[in-house]
Design a protein around this motif. Structure first.
Motif, PDB file in Angstrom:
ATOM      1  N   ARG A   1       0.819  -1.212   0.000  1.00  0.00           N
ATOM      2  CA  ARG A   1       0.000   0.000   0.000  1.00  0.00           C
ATOM      3  C   ARG A   1       0.852   1.259   0.000  1.00  0.00           C
ATOM      4  O   ARG A   1       1.908   1.315   0.617  1.00  0.00           O
ATOM      5  CB  ARG A   1      -0.905   0.017   1.236  1.00  0.00           C
ATOM      6  CG  ARG A   1      -1.899  -1.132   1.342  1.00  0.00           C
ATOM      7  CD  ARG A   1      -2.892  -1.160   0.201  1.00  0.00           C
ATOM      8  NE  ARG A   1      -3.603   0.085   0.033  1.00  0.00           N
ATOM      9  CZ  ARG A   1      -4.754   0.390   0.601  1.00  0.00           C
ATOM     10  NH1 ARG A   1      -5.365  -0.477   1.380  1.00  0.00           N
ATOM     11  NH2 ARG A   1      -5.325   1.559   0.378  1.00  0.00           N
ATOM     12  N   TRP A   2       0.329   2.260  -0.695  1.00  0.00           N
ATOM     13  CA  TRP A   2       0.905   3.595  -0.737  1.00  0.00           C
ATOM     14  C   TRP A   2      -0.240   4.589  -0.561  1.00  0.00           C
ATOM     15  O   TRP A   2      -1.367   4.312  -1.003  1.00  0.00           O
ATOM     16  CB  TRP A   2       1.597   3.859  -2.071  1.00  0.00           C
ATOM     17  CG  TRP A   2       2.789   2.996  -2.294  1.00  0.00           C
ATOM     18  CD1 TRP A   2       4.088   3.298  -1.959  1.00  0.00           C
ATOM     19  CD2 TRP A   2       2.834   1.704  -2.899  1.00  0.00           C
ATOM     20  NE1 TRP A   2       4.930   2.267  -2.314  1.00  0.00           N
ATOM     21  CE2 TRP A   2       4.175   1.263  -2.894  1.00  0.00           C
ATOM     22  CE3 TRP A   2       1.870   0.840  -3.436  1.00  0.00           C
ATOM     23  CZ2 TRP A   2       4.586   0.038  -3.407  1.00  0.00           C
ATOM     24  CZ3 TRP A   2       2.263  -0.384  -3.935  1.00  0.00           C
ATOM     25  CH2 TRP A   2       3.603  -0.767  -3.922  1.00  0.00           C
ATOM     26  N   GLY A   3       0.024   5.719   0.020  1.00  0.00           N
ATOM     27  CA  GLY A   3      -0.994   6.746   0.140  1.00  0.00           C
ATOM     28  C   GLY A   3      -1.561   7.101  -1.228  1.00  0.00           C
ATOM     29  O   GLY A   3      -0.801   7.278  -2.182  1.00  0.00           O
ATOM     30  N   GLY A   4      -2.898   7.141  -1.343  1.00  0.00           N
ATOM     31  CA  GLY A   4      -3.535   7.497  -2.596  1.00  0.00           C
ATOM     32  C   GLY A   4      -3.532   6.408  -3.654  1.00  0.00           C
ATOM     33  O   GLY A   4      -3.826   6.688  -4.815  1.00  0.00           O
ATOM     34  N   ASP A   5      -3.215   5.168  -3.295  1.00  0.00           N
ATOM     35  CA  ASP A   5      -3.188   4.095  -4.295  1.00  0.00           C
ATOM     36  C   ASP A   5      -4.603   3.701  -4.724  1.00  0.00           C
ATOM     37  O   ASP A   5      -5.600   4.208  -4.208  1.00  0.00           O
ATOM     38  CB  ASP A   5      -2.381   2.890  -3.808  1.00  0.00           C
ATOM     39  CG  ASP A   5      -2.990   2.186  -2.598  1.00  0.00           C
ATOM     40  OD1 ASP A   5      -4.210   2.279  -2.384  1.00  0.00           O
ATOM     41  OD2 ASP A   5      -2.235   1.539  -1.861  1.00  0.00           O
ATOM     42  N   ALA A   6      -4.679   2.787  -5.693  1.00  0.00           N
ATOM     43  CA  ALA A   6      -5.956   2.393  -6.282  1.00  0.00           C
ATOM     44  C   ALA A   6      -6.866   1.622  -5.326  1.00  0.00           C
ATOM     45  O   ALA A   6      -8.067   1.523  -5.575  1.00  0.00           O
ATOM     46  CB  ALA A   6      -5.702   1.550  -7.535  1.00  0.00           C
ATOM     47  N   MET A   7      -6.326   1.073  -4.252  1.00  0.00           N
ATOM     48  CA  MET A   7      -7.133   0.269  -3.332  1.00  0.00           C
ATOM     49  C   MET A   7      -8.174   1.098  -2.597  1.00  0.00           C
ATOM     50  O   MET A   7      -9.297   0.657  -2.404  1.00  0.00           O
ATOM     51  CB  MET A   7      -6.256  -0.431  -2.285  1.00  0.00           C
ATOM     52  CG  MET A   7      -5.595  -1.687  -2.753  1.00  0.00           C
ATOM     53  SD  MET A   7      -6.715  -3.068  -2.903  1.00  0.00           S
ATOM     54  CE  MET A   7      -7.111  -3.421  -1.203  1.00  0.00           C
ATOM     55  N   GLY A   8      -7.797   2.254  -2.120  1.00  0.00           N
ATOM     56  CA  GLY A   8      -8.713   3.042  -1.307  1.00  0.00           C
ATOM     57  C   GLY A   8      -8.907   2.404   0.063  1.00  0.00           C
ATOM     58  O   GLY A   8      -8.284   1.403   0.396  1.00  0.00           O
ATOM     59  N   PRO A   9      -9.790   2.965   0.887  1.00  0.00           N
ATOM     60  CA  PRO A   9     -10.002   2.427   2.226  1.00  0.00           C
ATOM     61  C   PRO A   9     -10.704   1.069   2.172  1.00  0.00           C
ATOM     62  O   PRO A   9     -11.489   0.812   1.258  1.00  0.00           O
ATOM     63  CB  PRO A   9     -10.893   3.473   2.906  1.00  0.00           C
ATOM     64  CG  PRO A   9     -11.508   4.245   1.804  1.00  0.00           C
ATOM     65  CD  PRO A   9     -10.589   4.152   0.618  1.00  0.00           C
ATOM     66  N   ILE A  10     -10.412   0.207   3.145  1.00  0.00           N
ATOM     67  CA  ILE A  10     -11.046  -1.105   3.172  1.00  0.00           C
ATOM     68  C   ILE A  10     -12.031  -1.253   4.329  1.00  0.00           C
ATOM     69  O   ILE A  10     -12.655  -2.284   4.468  1.00  0.00           O
ATOM     70  CB  ILE A  10     -10.007  -2.250   3.214  1.00  0.00           C
ATOM     71  CG1 ILE A  10      -9.169  -2.195   4.483  1.00  0.00           C
ATOM     72  CG2 ILE A  10      -9.134  -2.222   1.978  1.00  0.00           C
ATOM     73  CD1 ILE A  10      -8.326  -3.425   4.717  1.00  0.00           C
ATOM     74  N   TRP A  11     -12.175  -0.259   5.175  1.00  0.00           N
ATOM     75  CA  TRP A  11     -13.100  -0.312   6.308  1.00  0.00           C
ATOM     76  C   TRP A  11     -14.186   0.720   6.124  1.00  0.00           C
ATOM     77  O   TRP A  11     -13.946   1.787   5.551  1.00  0.00           O
ATOM     78  CB  TRP A  11     -12.360  -0.011   7.621  1.00  0.00           C
ATOM     79  CG  TRP A  11     -11.348  -1.043   7.940  1.00  0.00           C
ATOM     80  CD1 TRP A  11     -10.006  -0.927   7.798  1.00  0.00           C
ATOM     81  CD2 TRP A  11     -11.578  -2.354   8.443  1.00  0.00           C
ATOM     82  NE1 TRP A  11      -9.385  -2.085   8.172  1.00  0.00           N
ATOM     83  CE2 TRP A  11     -10.332  -2.991   8.570  1.00  0.00           C
ATOM     84  CE3 TRP A  11     -12.724  -3.070   8.775  1.00  0.00           C
ATOM     85  CZ2 TRP A  11     -10.193  -4.288   9.040  1.00  0.00           C
ATOM     86  CZ3 TRP A  11     -12.573  -4.371   9.246  1.00  0.00           C
ATOM     87  CH2 TRP A  11     -11.323  -4.958   9.367  1.00  0.00           C
ATOM     88  N   PRO A  12     -15.383   0.452   6.635  1.00  0.00           N
ATOM     89  CA  PRO A  12     -16.429   1.476   6.568  1.00  0.00           C
ATOM     90  C   PRO A  12     -16.014   2.675   7.417  1.00  0.00           C
ATOM     91  O   PRO A  12     -15.323   2.522   8.423  1.00  0.00           O
ATOM     92  CB  PRO A  12     -17.657   0.780   7.159  1.00  0.00           C
ATOM     93  CG  PRO A  12     -17.131  -0.357   7.958  1.00  0.00           C
ATOM     94  CD  PRO A  12     -15.819  -0.749   7.343  1.00  0.00           C
ATOM     95  N   GLU A  13     -16.425   3.857   6.986  1.00  0.00           N
ATOM     96  CA  GLU A  13     -16.064   5.054   7.750  1.00  0.00           C
ATOM     97  C   GLU A  13     -16.715   5.051   9.117  1.00  0.00           C
ATOM     98  O   GLU A  13     -16.173   5.593  10.066  1.00  0.00           O
ATOM     99  CB  GLU A  13     -16.459   6.311   6.973  1.00  0.00           C
ATOM    100  CG  GLU A  13     -15.580   6.543   5.768  1.00  0.00           C
ATOM    101  CD  GLU A  13     -15.854   7.882   5.126  1.00  0.00           C
ATOM    102  OE1 GLU A  13     -16.284   8.812   5.820  1.00  0.00           O
ATOM    103  OE2 GLU A  13     -15.607   7.983   3.916  1.00  0.00           O
ATOM    104  N   GLU A  14     -17.889   4.444   9.204  1.00  0.00           N
ATOM    105  CA  GLU A  14     -18.630   4.492  10.451  1.00  0.00           C
ATOM    106  C   GLU A  14     -19.579   3.300  10.526  1.00  0.00           C
ATOM    107  O   GLU A  14     -20.052   2.817   9.511  1.00  0.00           O
ATOM    108  CB  GLU A  14     -19.431   5.795  10.477  1.00  0.00           C
ATOM    109  CG  GLU A  14     -20.099   6.101  11.776  1.00  0.00           C
ATOM    110  CD  GLU A  14     -20.786   7.465  11.737  1.00  0.00           C
ATOM    111  OE1 GLU A  14     -21.853   7.568  12.335  1.00  0.00           O
ATOM    112  OE2 GLU A  14     -20.249   8.391  11.098  1.00  0.00           O
TER     113      GLU A  14
END
Length: 150
Positions: free
Chosen positions: A111-124
């Motif tokens: 992982r790198w900041g801003g990579d194609a994966m994006g977040p994997i957990w719900p925000e809330e």
């Protein structure tokens, strides 16, 4: 479409070296590691047991130990090779958990900041304290039967 156990398992084909397009990076007596056809990011590597095991609930503790050792070693190799800022280990079981190939596999995703994966957990999430306590009691009760020699 989900691929079920047995015939036609694409990961068994890779293990048996029947997939000429496989980008294999590692093989030992217990596991094979390779790049997926469509990696989430460069360096994304998958580790599978050489013996067909559909999911974590079918995995013996002995085979789990081999898989875990290889995963740790491969994480180090990925770190050395592509210098990620972080790493996700993803292991999904069942269709509800987005498992599409029913041969146990672990994704090592650099992982790198801003990579194609994006977040994997719900925000809330919005679970009541009662529901969280109920889940806690149920899991604690199920854990009572586990051996403490781990």
């Amino acid at each position: 479409m989900a691929v079920k156990e047995g015939e036609g398992c694409p990961f068994c084909e890779i293990v048996q070296r029947d997939d000429e397009d496989a980008r294999e990076v590692y093989r030992d007596d217990h596991v094979v590691a390779f790049f997926p056809t469509d990696p989430a990011v460069l360096g994304h590597t998958m580790v599978v047991p050489r013996k067909h095991v559909p999911d974590i609930w079918s995995l013996s503790e002995e085979k789990a130990a081999h898989l875990a050792r290889a995963t740790v070693r491969l994480a180090g190799a990925i770190r050395e090779a592509v210098h990620p800022e972080g790493l996700n280990l993803i292991q999904s079981n069942g269709e509800a958990a987005t498992q599409t190939v029913f041969h146990l596999h672990v994704h090592l995703v650099p992982r790198w900041g801003g990579d194609a994966m994006g977040p994997i957990w719900p925000e809330e999430t919005d679970y009541s304290e009662d529901r969280k306590d109920h889940a806690l009691r149920a899991v604690r009760e199920a854990c009572r039967s586990l051996s403490s020699d781990v």
